[in-house]
Design an enzyme around this catalytic site. Structure first.
Site, short mmCIF file in Angstrom:
data_model
loop_
_atom_site.label_atom_id
_atom_site.label_comp_id
_atom_site.label_asym_id
_atom_site.label_seq_id
_atom_site.Cartn_x
_atom_site.Cartn_y
_atom_site.Cartn_z
N ASN A 236 -2.60 -16.51 -6.10
CA ASN A 236 -1.38 -17.14 -5.54
C ASN A 236 -0.58 -17.98 -6.53
OD1 ASN A 236 -1.69 -15.93 -3.03
ND2 ASN A 236 -3.11 -17.52 -2.36
N ASP B 140 -1.78 -3.83 -6.07
CA ASP B 140 -1.01 -4.05 -4.85
C ASP B 140 -1.05 -5.51 -4.42
OD1 ASP B 140 -0.45 -1.31 -4.70
OD2 ASP B 140 -2.37 -0.93 -3.72
N GLY C 127 -4.08 -2.32 -11.40
CA GLY C 127 -4.93 -2.74 -10.30
C GLY C 127 -5.99 -1.71 -9.99
N SER C 128 -6.54 -1.77 -8.78
CA SER C 128 -7.61 -0.86 -8.40
C SER C 128 -7.08 0.33 -7.60
CB SER C 128 -8.64 -1.59 -7.54
OG SER C 128 -9.15 -2.68 -8.24
N ASP D 15 -2.08 -4.76 3.00
CA ASP D 15 -1.84 -4.50 1.57
C ASP D 15 -2.98 -5.03 0.70
OD1 ASP D 15 0.53 -3.48 2.44
OD2 ASP D 15 1.81 -4.99 1.53
N GLY D 16 -4.19 -4.96 1.21
CA GLY D 16 -5.33 -5.38 0.40
C GLY D 16 -5.75 -6.82 0.63
C1 LIG Z 1 -15.21 11.84 1.25
C2 LIG Z 1 -14.06 11.28 0.49
C3 LIG Z 1 -12.97 10.84 1.36
C4 LIG Z 1 -11.93 10.13 0.61
C5 LIG Z 1 -10.86 9.63 1.51
C6 LIG Z 1 -9.93 8.84 0.75
C7 LIG Z 1 -8.84 8.26 1.57
C8 LIG Z 1 -8.24 7.21 0.75
C9 LIG Z 1 -6.97 6.67 1.33
C10 LIG Z 1 -6.60 5.48 0.55
C11 LIG Z 1 -5.48 4.77 1.17
C12 LIG Z 1 -5.15 3.56 0.38
C13 LIG Z 1 -4.15 2.77 1.08
C14 LIG Z 1 -3.77 1.59 0.27
C15 LIG Z 1 -4.17 0.40 0.53
C16 LIG Z 1 -3.80 -0.75 -0.31
O1 LIG Z 1 -2.83 -1.52 0.33
C17 LIG Z 1 -5.02 -1.65 -0.54
C18 LIG Z 1 -4.69 -2.66 -1.62
O2 LIG Z 1 -4.62 -2.05 -2.84
N1 LIG Z 1 -6.16 -0.89 -0.99
C19 LIG Z 1 -7.21 -0.74 -0.22
O3 LIG Z 1 -7.31 -1.27 0.84
C20 LIG Z 1 -8.30 0.14 -0.76
C21 LIG Z 1 -8.72 1.14 0.26
C22 LIG Z 1 -9.68 2.09 -0.36
C23 LIG Z 1 -10.28 2.96 0.65
C24 LIG Z 1 -11.30 3.86 0.02
C25 LIG Z 1 -11.97 4.66 1.06
C26 LIG Z 1 -13.04 5.50 0.47
C27 LIG Z 1 -13.72 6.25 1.56
C28 LIG Z 1 -14.97 6.88 1.08
C29 LIG Z 1 -15.70 7.51 2.24
C30 LIG Z 1 -16.90 8.19 1.73
C31 LIG Z 1 -17.61 9.01 2.76
C32 LIG Z 1 -18.63 9.86 2.08
C33 LIG Z 1 -19.55 10.49 3.04
C34 LIG Z 1 -20.50 11.43 2.39
N1 LIG Z 2 -5.64 -15.42 -12.40
C1 LIG Z 2 -6.17 -14.97 -11.27
N2 LIG Z 2 -7.46 -15.23 -10.95
C2 LIG Z 2 -8.02 -14.73 -9.83
N3 LIG Z 2 -7.34 -13.98 -8.92
C3 LIG Z 2 -6.05 -13.71 -9.19
C4 LIG Z 2 -5.40 -14.18 -10.36
N4 LIG Z 2 -4.13 -13.74 -10.35
C5 LIG Z 2 -3.98 -13.02 -9.22
N5 LIG Z 2 -5.12 -13.00 -8.51
C6 LIG Z 2 -5.40 -12.31 -7.24
O1 LIG Z 2 -6.17 -11.15 -7.53
C7 LIG Z 2 -6.09 -10.27 -6.42
C8 LIG Z 2 -6.22 -8.84 -6.83
O2 LIG Z 2 -5.24 -8.53 -7.73
P1 LIG Z 2 -4.58 -7.13 -7.93
O3 LIG Z 2 -3.92 -6.66 -6.74
O4 LIG Z 2 -3.75 -7.28 -9.15
O5 LIG Z 2 -5.80 -6.16 -8.29
P2 LIG Z 2 -6.75 -5.24 -7.41
O6 LIG Z 2 -7.07 -5.88 -6.13
O7 LIG Z 2 -7.87 -4.88 -8.30
O8 LIG Z 2 -5.88 -3.96 -7.19
P3 LIG Z 2 -5.28 -3.26 -5.86
O9 LIG Z 2 -4.62 -4.36 -5.09
O10 LIG Z 2 -4.33 -2.25 -6.40
O11 LIG Z 2 -6.43 -2.65 -5.13
C9 LIG Z 2 -4.76 -10.57 -5.76
O12 LIG Z 2 -5.00 -10.89 -4.42
C10 LIG Z 2 -4.21 -11.77 -6.50
O13 LIG Z 2 -3.75 -12.74 -5.59
#
Ligand SMILES: CCCCCCCCCCCCC/C=C/[C@@H](O)[C@H](CO)NC(=O)CCCCCCCCCCCCCCC
Ligand SMILES: Nc1ncnc2c1ncn2[C@@H]1O[C@H](COP(=O)(O)OP(=O)(O)OP(=O)(O)O)[C@@H](O)[C@H]1O
Ligand SMILES: [Ca+2]
Length: 544
Positions: A199, A223, A265-266, A513-514
């Site tokens: 923040n 994000d 980011g991730s 949004d995460g």
């Molecule tokens: C079997 C494989 C299936 C894969 C399905 C993948 C669907 C992925 C859809 C991803 C959507 C991301 C939406 C974005 C959200 C972001 O605002 C937020 C902040 O960065 N990220 C997450 O919340 C991060 C969210 C990350 C979610 C990852 C989910 C992974 C699911 C894995 C399931 C494994 C089941 C395996 C069973 C054998």
């Molecule tokens: N210097 C810092 N130390 C610790 N946390 C921080 C710092 N700067 C920002 N953050 C926080 O780190 C969190 C994660 O950051 P960021 O979104 O960049 O990466 P991520 O979570 O790995 O990626 P994504 O959101 O794409 O999954 C954010 O909620 C942000 O508020």
């Protein structure tokens, strides 16, 4: 395209060949002049040899008079005079010019421009032209510079925030090695802040930053970092304009600054879903050329109290549980989502509640369309003449309730949660995944990674909505809904009271949004606001 008057045209040397080089307000073109004796070695310098797509408007024709090339002025990054003596000293990049050519064409200038590479990637390319006279060389440099100065959408001063802990903790390195040199090349001045805590960027933007000094802000991170920037800028703009953020009905006042994302980011879903790739160099180049794209912002309220804004995913159930679990495993980096995703998949919790929503009936287009909306590939949206329809209510047991305001495409799912969601149409796609078997839920998840339709399953429905509300079933009073205090207590109580519930807890968390929201009962409104991302194409959506 309308024929533009020529500003300059000269015969210049490019490597060992003579070219007719021409500049108008839109295009810089160079065409090889055919000579009887072809050059023997080295090949002409041309940057698009290895099967790349061509830059915007660029053509490479090979007619009778040799190859011709063109680059849009809007995609020229910089021009500089070259010290030919130093160029001919072999630095490994340039080949030594034949003695005859350097003697005859001793002055040179280099144009750096955007080259479109594979899979939405952009790269910076150079082409060097040699001139007979110094005055001509200067005239070319000056004229191109004047053209670039006239491009008013380009940023000159940027405020950059780097999250050193996002993703694989590479933010600072990515910025220094890949982005800063490009900003310098394009004569963009920057003020860089490496954040010291979560923040930091949000609070600095909201209260301290001298925004008047900048043409845009840039975040290097994921994000979560982008969300911090949106909250800082949007909150400040509302405060300055006397808008009460706590009122769900109040219209947001758009802010004038644009936000650029350098992905580090991730998930990087906001960058990926808009640009088509999470690549720092591509994003930096979009920022430099001043691309922009409005986008939808959802405001999330609980009981007339503002909670957060969302621009990508609001997810309850599966994605909320994945996030809550993954936050405790940040040390794992991006792999934490796969680990927690697998774990959450196995726990297979469902949640009971009521979803009410206001369908967006006044637009053409549905979440089941085959179209894809990325900046630059926007499908025009049309307003239907009349608005009809009221709130709809659905009660049930859900494995996941997702609201995707954009496709949410990311490397894990290149088509995203809602592939046909629009970036800036004032709607969000509400996806309801009802309780089903683990096997069916796995099939649904797998479809996010293939060409098959993840909505074409009898336990999944999707609605394009303007507003929605969610109330969990075990919502007895509003004050009871602070999840952190009451979630665990309610879980054990419900399991005692409802032995057939497979031990599903009463509440999940909302993944906004995460970030985890502190309440399960929420009200969401979606509006299109011109919070432009700098890292996008220039085409504006027909937003409502
Ligand atoms: C079997 C494989 C299936 C894969 C399905 C993948 C669907 C992925 C859809 C991803 C959507 C991301 C939406 C974005 C959200 C972001 O605002 C937020 C902040 O960065 N990220 C997450 O919340 C991060 C969210 C990350 C979610 C990852 C989910 C992974 C699911 C894995 C399931 C494994 C089941 C395996 C069973 C054998
Ligand atoms: N210097 C810092 N130390 C610790 N946390 C921080 C710092 N700067 C920002 N953050 C926080 O780190 C969190 C994660 O950051 P960021 O979104 O960049 O990466 P991520 O979570 O790995 O990626 P994504 O959101 O794409 O999954 C954010 O909620 C942000 O508020
Ligand atoms: Ca949308």
């Amino acid at each position: 395209m309308e024929k533009q008057p020529r500003l300059l045209a000269s015969q210049l040397l490019l490597k060992n060949s003579l070219f007719e080089v021409s500049l108008n307000r839109v295009l810089l073109t160079w065409k090889e002049i055919a000579t009887k004796k072809k050059r023997v070695s080295g090949g002409i310098h041309h940057p698009f040899k290895v099967g790349f797509c061509f830059p915007k408007f660029l053509r490479r024709d090979k007619g009778e008079s040799g190859t011709s090339h063109g680059v849009s002025v809007s995609e020229i990054l910089a021009v500089r005079e070259l010290d030919v003596d130093s160029e001919t000293k072999d630095d490994g990049r340039w080949q030594k010019m034949p003695q005859k050519s350097t003697e005859a064409y001793p002055y040179a200038f280099t144009v750096s421009y955007v080259e479109r590479a594979w899979q939405h990637r952009w790269r910076c390319s150079d082409v060097t032209f040699h001139c007979l006279e110094g005055a001509l060389c200067q005239q070319w440099v000056q004229t191109i510079r004047e053209q670039l100065t006239a491009l008013t959408s380009r940023p000159k001063h940027l405020l950059v925030y780097i999250n050193p802990y996002g993703g694989k903790q590479q933010g600072e390195r990515i910025y220094e090695q890949k982005v800063a040199p490009l900003f310098t090349l394009a004569s963009i001045s920057t003020h860089v802040i490496v954040t010291e805590h979560a923040n930091h960027a949000r609070d600095h933007l909201r209260t301290e930053a001298e925004l008047k000094k900048y043409d845009g802000v840039v975040c290097v991170g994921g994000d979560g970092m982008f969300s911090e920037m949106v909250h800082g800028l949007v909150s400040r703009t509302q405060r300055d304009n006397g808008v009460d953020q706590n009122s769900p009905e109040e219209k947001l006042v758009p802010c004038t600054l644009r936000i650029g994302i350098i992905p580090a980011g991730s998930t990087d879903c906001i960058c990926y879903a808009t640009v088509g790739i999470n690549d720092p160099v591509t994003s930096a180049l979009h920022i430099i050329v001043g691309d922009a794209q409005p986008m939808d912002v959802c405001s999330v309220h609980h009981n007339n109290t503002f909670l957060r804004y969302s621009v990508s995913l609001l997810g309850y159930g599966f994605y909320g549980d994945v996030l809550a679990d993954s936050e405790r495993k940040r040390w794992m980096g991006p792999a934490r989502y796969d680990f927690s995703g697998f774990k959450t998949f196995l726990t297979h919790h469902y949640y009971e509640g009521t979803v009410s929503f206001l369908p967006a009936t006044d637009i053409l287009g549905t979440p089941r369309d085959k179209t894809r909306c990325r900046a630059g590939y926007h499908q025009p949206l049309f307003l239907l003449p009349e608005y009809k329809g009221g709130w709809r209510v659905i009660r049930g047991k859900f494995l996941a309730i997702n609201a995707a305001s954009m496709s949410c495409a990311c490397p894990r799912s290149p088509k995203g949660l809602s592939p046909a969601a629009h970036l800036a149409d004032g709607t969000t796609d509400l996806i309801l995944v009802r309780k089903c078997s683990r096997f069916n839920f796995l099939r649904h998840l797998l479809r996010h990674t293939s060409k098959y339709d993840q909505f074409d399953m009898n336990f999944v429905e999707v609605h394009r909505v303007r507003r929605f509300r969610f109330t969990p079933r075990y919502c007895q009073s509003d004050s009871e809904l602070d999840l952190r205090e009451n979630g665990k207590r309610l879980f054990s109580q419900i399991c005692r009271d409802h032995p057939a519930c497979s031990c599903s807890p009463a509440y999940s968390s909302w993944n906004c949004d995460g970030e985890i929201l502190p309440h399960a009962a929420i009200e969401v409104g979606c509006v299109t606001t011109p919070y432009n991302l700098l890292c996008k194409y220039t085409v504006h959506s027909e937003s409502i």
